[in-house]
Enzyme design. Structure first.
Site, PDB file in Angstrom:
ATOM      1  N   HIS A  55      38.634 -21.649  61.235  1.00 21.34           N
ATOM      2  CA  HIS A  55      39.539 -20.416  61.968  1.00 21.34           C
ATOM      3  C   HIS A  55      39.149 -20.320  63.607  1.00 21.34           C
ATOM      4  O   HIS A  55      39.717 -20.282  64.277  1.00 21.34           O
ATOM      5  CB  HIS A  55      38.515 -19.127  61.547  1.00 21.34           C
ATOM      6  CG  HIS A  55      39.122 -18.266  61.944  1.00 21.34           C
ATOM      7  ND1 HIS A  55      40.883 -17.883  61.482  1.00 21.34           N
ATOM      8  CD2 HIS A  55      38.991 -17.501  63.153  1.00 21.34           C
ATOM      9  CE1 HIS A  55      40.346 -16.034  61.433  1.00 21.34           C
ATOM     10  NE2 HIS A  55      40.108 -16.230  62.920  1.00 21.34           N
ATOM     11  N   SER A 100      46.710 -14.257  60.485  1.00 23.46           N
ATOM     12  CA  SER A 100      46.598 -13.784  59.170  1.00 23.46           C
ATOM     13  C   SER A 100      44.588 -13.409  59.266  1.00 23.46           C
ATOM     14  O   SER A 100      43.314 -13.407  59.721  1.00 23.46           O
ATOM     15  CB  SER A 100      45.934 -15.098  58.132  1.00 23.46           C
ATOM     16  OG  SER A 100      44.830 -15.823  59.021  1.00 23.46           O
ATOM     17  N   HIS A 101      45.258 -12.354  58.001  1.00 23.66           N
ATOM     18  CA  HIS A 101      43.755 -11.641  57.564  1.00 23.66           C
ATOM     19  C   HIS A 101      43.173 -11.457  55.708  1.00 23.66           C
ATOM     20  O   HIS A 101      43.498 -10.866  55.378  1.00 23.66           O
ATOM     21  CB  HIS A 101      43.323 -10.051  58.048  1.00 23.66           C
ATOM     22  CG  HIS A 101      42.388  -9.807  58.684  1.00 23.66           C
ATOM     23  ND1 HIS A 101      41.473  -8.616  58.579  1.00 23.66           N
ATOM     24  CD2 HIS A 101      41.089 -10.957  59.415  1.00 23.66           C
ATOM     25  CE1 HIS A 101      40.382  -8.684  59.334  1.00 23.66           C
ATOM     26  NE2 HIS A 101      40.627  -9.798  60.044  1.00 23.66           N
ATOM     27  N   HIS A 103      41.951 -13.092  53.087  1.00 19.89           N
ATOM     28  CA  HIS A 103      40.842 -13.456  52.385  1.00 19.89           C
ATOM     29  C   HIS A 103      40.227 -12.217  52.761  1.00 19.89           C
ATOM     30  O   HIS A 103      39.512 -11.511  51.373  1.00 19.89           O
ATOM     31  CB  HIS A 103      39.832 -14.423  52.653  1.00 19.89           C
ATOM     32  CG  HIS A 103      39.791 -16.058  52.515  1.00 19.89           C
ATOM     33  ND1 HIS A 103      41.338 -16.204  52.711  1.00 19.89           N
ATOM     34  CD2 HIS A 103      39.547 -16.156  51.455  1.00 19.89           C
ATOM     35  CE1 HIS A 103      41.387 -17.460  52.259  1.00 19.89           C
ATOM     36  NE2 HIS A 103      40.300 -17.807  51.782  1.00 19.89           N
ATOM     37  N   GLN A 249      34.552  -5.983  56.693  1.00 20.16           N
ATOM     38  CA  GLN A 249      34.260  -4.556  57.981  1.00 20.16           C
ATOM     39  C   GLN A 249      35.393  -3.720  57.526  1.00 20.16           C
ATOM     40  O   GLN A 249      36.386  -3.746  57.108  1.00 20.16           O
ATOM     41  CB  GLN A 249      35.088  -5.619  58.913  1.00 20.16           C
ATOM     42  CG  GLN A 249      34.772  -6.628  59.294  1.00 20.16           C
ATOM     43  CD  GLN A 249      35.712  -8.051  58.732  1.00 20.16           C
ATOM     44  OE1 GLN A 249      35.993  -7.763  57.917  1.00 20.16           O
ATOM     45  NE2 GLN A 249      36.273  -8.680  59.876  1.00 20.16           N
ATOM     46  N   ASP A 277      38.110  -9.778  73.385  1.00 21.92           N
ATOM     47  CA  ASP A 277      37.720  -8.497  71.939  1.00 21.92           C
ATOM     48  C   ASP A 277      36.622  -9.849  71.109  1.00 21.92           C
ATOM     49  O   ASP A 277      36.958 -10.809  71.632  1.00 21.92           O
ATOM     50  CB  ASP A 277      39.089  -8.513  71.515  1.00 21.92           C
ATOM     51  CG  ASP A 277      39.859  -9.652  70.779  1.00 21.92           C
ATOM     52  OD1 ASP A 277      39.848 -10.387  71.230  1.00 21.92           O
ATOM     53  OD2 ASP A 277      39.847  -9.278  69.588  1.00 21.92           O
ATOM     54  N   GLU A 321      31.010  -9.498  62.669  1.00 24.90           N
ATOM     55  CA  GLU A 321      32.161  -9.178  63.152  1.00 24.90           C
ATOM     56  C   GLU A 321      32.522  -7.678  62.743  1.00 24.90           C
ATOM     57  O   GLU A 321      33.691  -7.131  62.147  1.00 24.90           O
ATOM     58  CB  GLU A 321      33.382  -9.698  61.622  1.00 24.90           C
ATOM     59  CG  GLU A 321      32.862 -11.492  61.936  1.00 24.90           C
ATOM     60  CD  GLU A 321      34.486 -12.112  61.655  1.00 24.90           C
ATOM     61  OE1 GLU A 321      35.277 -11.881  60.825  1.00 24.90           O
ATOM     62  OE2 GLU A 321      34.337 -13.425  61.398  1.00 24.90           O
ATOM     63  N   GLN A 323      34.485  -4.350  64.590  1.00 20.44           N
ATOM     64  CA  GLN A 323      35.102  -4.153  64.513  1.00 20.44           C
ATOM     65  C   GLN A 323      35.401  -3.589  65.638  1.00 20.44           C
ATOM     66  O   GLN A 323      34.763  -2.695  66.484  1.00 20.44           O
ATOM     67  CB  GLN A 323      36.184  -3.772  63.970  1.00 20.44           C
ATOM     68  CG  GLN A 323      36.337  -4.614  62.673  1.00 20.44           C
ATOM     69  CD  GLN A 323      37.584  -5.891  62.544  1.00 20.44           C
ATOM     70  OE1 GLN A 323      38.462  -5.766  63.123  1.00 20.44           O
ATOM     71  NE2 GLN A 323      35.967  -7.262  62.706  1.00 20.44           N
ATOM     72  N   ASN A 541      48.248 -19.101  64.657  1.00 21.08           N
ATOM     73  CA  ASN A 541      47.441 -18.513  63.685  1.00 21.08           C
ATOM     74  C   ASN A 541      47.063 -20.165  62.592  1.00 21.08           C
ATOM     75  O   ASN A 541      47.682 -19.593  62.334  1.00 21.08           O
ATOM     76  CB  ASN A 541      46.744 -17.393  63.730  1.00 21.08           C
ATOM     77  CG  ASN A 541      45.640 -17.505  62.386  1.00 21.08           C
ATOM     78  OD1 ASN A 541      46.341 -17.149  61.596  1.00 21.08           O
ATOM     79  ND2 ASN A 541      44.706 -17.812  62.485  1.00 21.08           N
ATOM     80  N   SER A 543      45.991 -20.482  58.544  1.00 25.07           N
ATOM     81  CA  SER A 543      44.381 -19.988  57.503  1.00 25.07           C
ATOM     82  C   SER A 543      44.972 -21.426  56.671  1.00 25.07           C
ATOM     83  O   SER A 543      45.819 -20.781  55.627  1.00 25.07           O
ATOM     84  CB  SER A 543      44.766 -18.871  57.071  1.00 25.07           C
ATOM     85  OG  SER A 543      44.748 -18.206  56.059  1.00 25.07           O
TER      86      SER A 543
END
Ligand SMILES: Nc1ncnc2c1ncn2[C@@H]1O[C@H](COP(=O)(O)OP(=O)(O)O)[C@@H](O)[C@H]1O
Ligand SMILES: [Mg+2]
Lengths: 751, 96, 239, 96
Positions: A55, A100-101, A103, A249, A277, A321, A323, A541, A543
């Site tokens: 990642h 991507s998110h 998982h 999260q 961030d 992590e 947020q 990105n 993944s």
């Protein structure tokens, strides 16, 4: 502090077994020990494993990503920043990225998808750009029947998560895509895209510079959220993932919104030097990446990091992590100005350390040094792998051409296609997304490309996201090309010139040579198309490891491209723009013209997949020159103001595209095509349908001829039926009937 | 996940009423609770130390006996009322 | 007319209203911070849409306690104009400046679509650009827009003619399918007894320009600032 | 509006913990409760007669004594936690 770093009290002993648990190979662990000249502390091991994860390090994809063209006269910042930046004219730049998110969304769909949106928004506003639009590209598994129960729950959670987050922050979601395929049964894909705009002289970068300058932490407190998230996103699923559940999260879109406003205000204040961030791998990636970009070092006192629970260890603080957190580097002595702005927005801020010229990251906790690592070698010197790649053993079998039977009744076939969740109306999804907030949306979800005006300029931005995973599975190089070609074509339907691309490469495990090959081939195909259309890749990105028990997802290189329409006034009368730029029939009497030619291609087509239940053969060939010619013709026709509408031919082919045009506003077509029933479902590329006032037809046909694009008149807009003669029969249906099947498909499927 | 059964209340004809309380798990962020804490502070309640914001369900159901009622409610919690990944629930029994 | 738009943490339609009031209707427009206690002489106060404080408890509930709301209340009580759009409407309910309350939408989902509204009053300045019975199209975007009050209170509201907009179908008729959020009596917007405070769920500021394909909302915002001669004409043009 | 105070629990140093339950008033339609009833029916729970869906808040606060704590929580409910037009609330006291 000069003491040798040591693990904090109660932390486990670091050895190669613990390193293996962290996903480091023996070689990687050895390299780390050599780099440090000693065995790492627990915190250091955590940090290195995060930075070495796919990642963060792109270790398996880096060598392939180098194939992408990344420059053009418009590119301001290419890959490497939080988001890429391109010049869009009139003194404005656009910053955008997709991430991507996958998982996290599979584990907890609502929070996973929501925090995916939150993360991508932060990537954009840390560049100083105000987010103005989102897209979401979603892939789910089968949702039918008993077996689909979990998948329906995922669809519901993901859509609500995306909606609730973006809606609350006030960023319109103006488009996206949604697909269903069995290969995603164990690994769904949630790719979120965000676009922001900014005056060209106001762009920021995430850089830590100037020894002695303070580092401020702002936003939510740090909790035990998502620890190991970065490593998790780089591992295949197995039964043990269940045990990793507590790492989910939770998003707080309200805090995101105030963080967005406060950050933009702070950046305008002139005392902020760098902003970053805390995304994947939290404080670790933000500190190391900021320091690496500035060629600097950092000293951080972890006792000063605001915590939600006092018991966090330094390891956890560095890897959390949580947020809605940011790091600011300000001019020395000016941090109060930033703290003041943040607190006016109700945000906590604390000084947690300072920039140094040591080139090292030194972390202290309760009077002890818990990490002291060189920054640059860890960030840029992470391992890079050229994984063995080979075509899958069954490639031949996959690509074996299967004869495609012509439908006995094309209307019935059309209705079946319209009734699948795959090709059915997506309104059930996007009516849960605010698509009009910020009052820029001329064309929202439901068209080929979304169109947003740019207040204060004569121009507009267009955006779209596309990929056809079946094509990519059958022939990855062609699939990669096609994804880019389709996106460029979608932009051309509204007359937009593509200015930059972002992407999200969703694949299985690169340690499997067949997957490594898919990855390489897809990228190669995308890169070829990018060069042909002169579209630079400015962010993206990767993944990987999207597989469960050896079952990988179809290769899914999601592409999002942004385009510019220079002058909206060229395209149509102001009050008609929302109709003219859409893809539906609306003005009775307009002529319908089909551009491009058909070669009867059915490999990976919706017809074959969804009706004949076969996924085989070669996908439609992408002739980049033909695509470029078609797109140039469409843009020319748009600029000339000839078109009253345009829709490209994609999944489902000609008949489906005509039906979509008719269903859009309930206005039909009477026409004829000179092909047989099967060809109505062919997916040959580089084709589009346009509508033109009868008086403009000649000009359009002449322009098409000049560019070598085949053009044929199909019929006239009007009535409330879709009537199309083909060789050997006629399709004739009330539009209302088609609409019913189409609009009910998805709501019925999701229950 | 905690499922605490205290007292069963049985109404006429095997009717039971359960109260299910669902809260964000202790280690999970509770943005709503935080926002309410802040709001209460702003309007002058200084004594407030912490707010947890959750959901409450009153479930009236028929069942043959206590055990079945209890088992059914527990299953409802796991399947629908609570999301075990981010929430804990407790079950109490109330009289009608 | 000097217009003030109150910015709460989480407001997100503040700039959209600003754009229409300032650039389309060319009014002197300013933002007012929620922690201020003065309206700086604004004649029209707009409580904009968004998710003030995340709408975490009930939409609008926390913003209703903001320092500026005391000034808004005084302004309203003195007959000054107050317009609440979406989240702003929810705040007006939470402060009691308008009667009733909001529940979550009937199907418990966020709802982002164009709806049709029937204009029920045309004797108010707000509606000077419309005629009674006009059917307008406007976008809604909310999760809690399901208006409710007690039966008696609703009867009272109707009796006094405080219902200004109702959800209807394209032909102007009430039907359950057109009342997507499930509001009692298909109520989309109401005013106070004096007619100077108006709240509605739909977003007129998102449909006030030709380029966005719909100008049905311009009449309302033009009506909101109507008073001067030129503005009256604009209001009429917007309908 | 019902405000029922049952048992006060006092922690060390005047710390109190209240549980506030907020439900839609009986005469107000409760769309969420209805939706849950339907959903439970669909996944095969037949015994369910009625669900009320509400909110639950755990409020930890410091106060000089029971009476002050009780008074403060009651005020919080009226000012913020519940909307009397559509909601009823009850307050209970729990030990830490
Ligand atoms: N998840 C989603 N979010 C928002 N809009 C979506 C989503 N899925 C599909 N859409 C919209 O539905 C329309 C049809 O999607 P698609 O068939 O993928 O378009 P195309 O084939 O033209 O790329 C598009 O306008 C798209 O923006
Ligand atoms: Mg398209």
């Amino acid at each position: 502090m000069t003491t040798t770093p040591s693990s904090a009290a109660g932390e486990p002993v670091v050895d190669s077994a613990l390193a293996a648990d962290h996903g480091l190979t023996g070689e990687e662990f050895g390299g780390l020990c050599d780099l440090l000249g000693r065995s790492p502390t627990c915190t250091e091991l955590g940090i290195a494993s995060a930075l070495y994860s796919e990642h963060c390090s792109y270790k398996s994809s880096k060598i392939h990503l180098r194939r992408f063209p990344t420059r053009s006269r418009r590119v301001v910042h290419g890959p490497g920043e939080n988001a890429g930046v391109v010049d869009i004219g009139h003194g404005w730049v656009a910053a955008f990225k997709m991430e991507s998110h996958n998982h996290p969304s599979f584990i907890e769909p609502y929070q996973g998808a929501a925090t995916g949106v939150g993360g991508i928004l932060r990537d954009v506003f840390t560049m100083g750009a105000r987010p103005i639009a989102c897209l979401d590209s979603l892939r789910f598994g089968e949702i039918d029947g008993e077996r689909g129960a979990r998948m329906r729950h995922l669809v519901d959670g993901v859509v609500r998560g995306i909606g609730d987050y973006g809606n609350c922050v006030g960023i319109p979601t103006v488009g996206g895509e949604t697909g269903f395929h069995r290969s995603y049964n164990g690994n769904i894909l949630v790719n979120a895209f965000a676009l922001g705009v900014c005056r060209e002289d106001r762009i920021f970068t995430a850089t830590a510079s100037g020894a002695g300058n303070p580092i401020l932490y702002a936003g939510s407190r740090t909790g035990r959220d998502g620890i190991h998230g970065a490593t998790m996103a780089s591992e295949a699923f197995d039964a043990e993932s269940e045990a990793k559940r507590p790492t989910v999260q939770v998003g707080d879109p309200f805090t995101e919104k105030v963080l967005l406003e406060a950050s933009l205000e702070a950046m305008r204040s002139g005392v902020v030097l760098g902003v970053q961030d805390m995304g994947a791998a939290g404080l670790t990636s933000s500190c190391f990446e900021m320091a690496a970009r500035g060629g600097a070092g950092v000293d951080i006192d972890l006792d000063l990091v605001p915590l939600r629970e006092a018991s966090l260890t330094p390891y956890e603080i560095m890897l959390s992590e949580s947020q809605e957190r940011m790091v600011f580097v300000t001019q020395r002595g000016q941090e109060e100005a930033v703290v003041e702005i943040l607190s006016r927005w109700g945000l906590e801020a604390s000084k947690i350390g300072r920039v140094t010229d040591s080139g090292r990251a030194r972390l202290t906790f309760r009077g002890r040094t818990v990490a002291d690592m060189p920054v640059e070698p860890l960030v840029d010197g992470a391992p890079v792998y050229d994984r063995p790649a080979a075509p899958p053993a069954d490639l031949r079998e996959r690509q074996r051409v299967v004869d495609c039977e012509a439908p006995e009744d094309p209307l019935r076939a059309l209705r079946s296609l319209l009734g699948t969740p795959e090709l059915g109306d997506k309104t059930w999804i996007h009516r849960q997304y605010d698509s009009t907030v910020r009052s820029n949306t001329i064309v929202g979800p439901g068209s080929d490309a979304a169109v947003l005006r740019l207040k204060g300029t004569p121009s507009a931005l267009a955006l779209t996201s596309d990929v056809n995973p079946s094509y990519c599975w059958l022939e990855p190089r062609m699939g990669g090309r096609q994804a880019v070609a389709e996106a460029v074509r979608n932009l051309a339907t509204v007359g937009a010139e593509p200015v930059g691309m972002t992407n999200c490469l969703n694949f299985g495990s690169p340690e499997n040579p067949a997957i490594a090959w898919q990855l390489r081939e897809c990228i190669e195909g995308m890169a070829e198309a990018c060069r042909a259309f002169d579209v630079p890749v400015i962010s993206g990105n990767v993944s990987l490891y999207n597989e469960t028990e050896g079952e990988a997802v179809h290769p899914t290189p999601t592409v999002a491209i942004v385009g510019v329409i220079d002058r909206l006034e060229d395209i149509g009368a102001e009050g008609d723009l929302h109709l003219v730029l859409g893809c539906g029939f609306w003005r009775p009497g307009d002529r319908v013209v089909l551009l491009g030619c058909d070669s009867g291609e059915y490999g990976g087509s919706a017809y074959q997949r969804l009706l004949q239940r076969v996924e085989a053969g070669r996908p439609p060939a992408v002739d980049l020159e033909a695509e470029a010619a078609l797109c140039a013709l469409l843009r020319q026709s748009r600029r000339a103001g000839w078109l009253s509408g345009c829709h490209d031919l994609a999944d489902g082919g000609l008949l489906l595209a005509l039906a979509e045009c008719a269903m859009a506003r309930g206005i039909g077509l009477r026409g004829a095509v000179g092909c047989g029933p099967l060809a109505l479902f062919s997916e040959s590329q580089a084709r589009a349908i346009v509508t033109v006032p009868a008086a403009r037809t000649e000009e359009l046909l002449a322009a098409a001829e000049a560019r070598g694009v085949a053009a044929r008149e199909v019929g006239d807009v009007g009535g409330d039926r879709l009537v199309l003669d083909f060789e050997g029969g006629t399709v004739d249906s009330a539009i209302g009937d088609l609409r019913r099947v189409w609009t009910e498909a998805l709501p019925r499927a999701v229950g | 996940m905690t499922s605490q059964t205290s007292r069963h209340a049985e109404g006429p004809e095997g009717r039971f009423v359960a109260r299910v309380l669902v809260y964000p798990r202790a280690e999970v962020l509770d943005p709503q609770g935080r926002a309410i804490e802040d709001a209460l502070g702003r309007i002058g309640f200084d004594g407030v130390r912490r707010i947890r914001a959750g959901k409450s369900f009153e479930v009236a159901l028929e069942a043959a006996d206590e055990e079945q009622a209890s088992e059914a409610v527990d299953r409802m919690c796991r399947q629908l009322l609570a999301n075990p990944i981010v929430e804990d629930y407790t079950v109490e029994w109330v009289s009608e | 007319m000097k217009c003030g738009i109150v910015v709460f943490p989480g407001s997100n339609c503040d700039h959209d209203v600003y754009h229409v009031l300032s650039h389309v209707l060319e009014q002197e427009t300013t933002f007012l911070w929620h922690q201020e206690t003065s309206l700086e002489g604004c004649e029209l106060v707009v409580l904009p849409g968004g998710f003030s404080y995340g709408d975490y408890l009930r939409a609008g509930s926390m913003a209703a306690h903001s320092p500026i709301m005391a000034a808004v209340r005084r302004h309203a009580e003195a007959g000054g104009r107050v317009l609440g759009i979406c989240n702003g409407f929810q705040m007006l309910l939470e402060t009691g400046l308008l009667p009733g309350a909001m529940r979550r939408n009937r199907d418990l989902r966020f709802l982002s679509v164009d709806v049709h509204l029937r204009v029920e009053r045309d004797d108010l300045a707000w509606c000077s650009g419309y005629r009674r019975g006009d059917v307008l199209r406007m976008p809604v975007a909310h999760a809690e827009g399901n208006y409710v009050d007690t039966g008696e209170a609703l009867d009272e509201l109707e009796r006094r003619g405080q219902v200004v907009f109702r959800y209807v179908n394209g032909a102007g008729r009430r039907e359950p399918a057109a009342n997507l959020n499930g509001s009692e009596r298909a109520i989309a917007g109401i005013c106070n007894a004096g007619g100077n405070v108006l709240g509605l769920m739909p977003h007129p500021e998102r449909c006030a320009e030709e380029m966005l394909g719909n100008r049905d909302g311009l009449g309302l915002l033009a009506g909101a600032v109507a008073g001067g001669g030129r503005l009256g004409a604009l209001a009429a043009a917007g309908g």
